[in-house]
Design a protein around this motif. Structure first.
Motif, PDB file in Angstrom:
ATOM      1  N   PRO A  11     -75.328 -46.096 -21.602  1.00  0.00           N
ATOM      2  CA  PRO A  11     -74.021 -46.700 -21.853  1.00  0.00           C
ATOM      3  C   PRO A  11     -74.089 -48.135 -22.360  1.00  0.00           C
ATOM      4  CG  PRO A  11     -74.439 -46.479 -19.501  1.00  0.00           C
ATOM      5  CD  PRO A  11     -75.508 -45.701 -20.196  1.00  0.00           C
ATOM      6  N   LEU A  13     -75.116 -49.376 -24.958  1.00  0.00           N
ATOM      7  CA  LEU A  13     -76.200 -49.780 -25.872  1.00  0.00           C
ATOM      8  C   LEU A  13     -75.818 -49.523 -27.329  1.00  0.00           C
ATOM      9  CD1 LEU A  13     -79.126 -48.658 -23.590  1.00  0.00           C
ATOM     10  CD2 LEU A  13     -78.406 -50.991 -24.100  1.00  0.00           C
ATOM     11  N   ARG A  19     -73.362 -57.291 -28.397  1.00  0.00           N
ATOM     12  CA  ARG A  19     -73.233 -57.344 -26.942  1.00  0.00           C
ATOM     13  C   ARG A  19     -74.185 -58.393 -26.358  1.00  0.00           C
ATOM     14  NH1 ARG A  19     -75.683 -52.993 -22.644  1.00  0.00           N
ATOM     15  NH2 ARG A  19     -74.716 -53.902 -20.800  1.00  0.00           N
ATOM     16  N   ASN A  75     -83.576 -45.739 -21.607  1.00  0.00           N
ATOM     17  CA  ASN A  75     -82.872 -46.926 -21.136  1.00  0.00           C
ATOM     18  C   ASN A  75     -81.523 -46.427 -20.658  1.00  0.00           C
ATOM     19  OD1 ASN A  75     -81.484 -49.243 -20.638  1.00  0.00           O
ATOM     20  ND2 ASN A  75     -82.023 -50.261 -22.559  1.00  0.00           N
ATOM     21  N   GLY A  77     -79.278 -47.947 -19.128  1.00  0.00           N
ATOM     22  CA  GLY A  77     -78.249 -48.979 -18.989  1.00  0.00           C
ATOM     23  C   GLY A  77     -77.879 -49.137 -17.520  1.00  0.00           C
ATOM     24  N   ARG A 112     -79.146 -55.571 -10.406  1.00  0.00           N
ATOM     25  CA  ARG A 112     -79.969 -54.980 -11.479  1.00  0.00           C
ATOM     26  C   ARG A 112     -81.421 -54.775 -11.060  1.00  0.00           C
ATOM     27  NH1 ARG A 112     -76.522 -55.294 -15.955  1.00  0.00           N
ATOM     28  NH2 ARG A 112     -75.174 -57.113 -15.826  1.00  0.00           N
TER      29      ARG A 112
HETATM   30  C1  DQA Z   1     -80.186 -52.835 -19.535  1.00  0.00           C
HETATM   31  C2  DQA Z   1     -80.076 -53.577 -18.202  1.00  0.00           C
HETATM   32  C3  DQA Z   1     -78.954 -52.989 -17.361  1.00  0.00           C
HETATM   33  O1  DQA Z   1     -78.846 -53.702 -16.130  1.00  0.00           O
HETATM   34  C4  DQA Z   1     -77.630 -53.098 -18.081  1.00  0.00           C
HETATM   35  O2  DQA Z   1     -76.605 -52.509 -17.338  1.00  0.00           O
HETATM   36  C5  DQA Z   1     -77.692 -52.540 -19.458  1.00  0.00           C
HETATM   37  C6  DQA Z   1     -78.869 -52.808 -20.280  1.00  0.00           C
HETATM   38  C7  DQA Z   1     -81.239 -53.486 -20.467  1.00  0.00           C
HETATM   39  O3  DQA Z   1     -81.623 -52.834 -21.438  1.00  0.00           O
HETATM   40  O4  DQA Z   1     -81.631 -54.634 -20.254  1.00  0.00           O
HETATM   41  O5  DQA Z   1     -76.752 -51.919 -19.935  1.00  0.00           O
HETATM   42  O6  DQA Z   1     -80.612 -51.503 -19.278  1.00  0.00           O
END
Ligand code: DQA
Length: 152
Positions: A11, A13, A19, A75, A77, A112
């Motif tokens: 999501p 990306l 962004r 990834n 997200g 995160r």
């Molecule tokens: C991410 C890091 C995640 O915490 C964030 O929600 C993203 C992008 C990254 O690529 O750094 O959407 O996965």
């Protein structure tokens, strides 16, 4: 047959480029994918690349990958931090998966730092921007080549 890998962009990306570029870089998703495809062509590798904002669609892609892929680069997200369902899908299919994040998730907000998918992935690459995807694909390919030519 050429090894085939699935690259999953989760999501938000699709918004790369505009962004929070100071965190995620200036490259668009299209530019990143183009670089991955150039590499794949050089190496004789087939790539299927998807982006989805939908958890179910990501799970469907992971499940389907078991029928054709040699490995997955994902990834996920923000689903990285929330989705037991994506974790379970990765665990179920038993394909090598490498988790990628553009940013260094360990140097940001506390929420995160926890990845629910890390325990079911081969490894995690984070903080290296778009190159993380390439490094993950290179690692999957190196493993596959080693497997098909052991001891060389
Ligand atoms: C991410 C890091 C995640 O915490 C964030 O929600 C993203 C992008 C990254 O690529 O750094 O959407 O996965």
């Amino acid at each position: 047959m050429n090894p085939q890998y699935l690259v999953i962009h989760g999501p938000n990306l699709n918004l790369l480029g505009m962004r929070e570029p100071e965190i995620y870089g200036h490259e668009t998703l299209e530019e990143i994918n183009r670089r991955l495809r150039v590499w794949a062509e050089q190496e004789g590798v087939s790539l299927r690349i998807i982006q989805s904002n939908d958890e179910g669609a990501i799970i469907d892609a992971i499940q389907e990958a078991r029928t054709w892929a040699r490995g997955i680069v994902i990834n996920a997200g923000a689903y990285t931090h929330t989705s037991y369902a994506i974790r379970d899908a990765l665990a179920a299919i038993r394909l090598p998966a490498i988790e990628v994040h553009l940013s260094n998730i360990h140097a940001r907000e506390a929420f995160r730092r926890r990845s629910l998918i890390a325990p079911v992935c081969l490894g995690q690459i984070c903080g290296l921007g778009w190159r993380g995807y390439l490094l993950a694909l290179q690692a999957l390919l190196a493993r596959d080549r080693e497997e098909s030519a052991p001891g060389e």
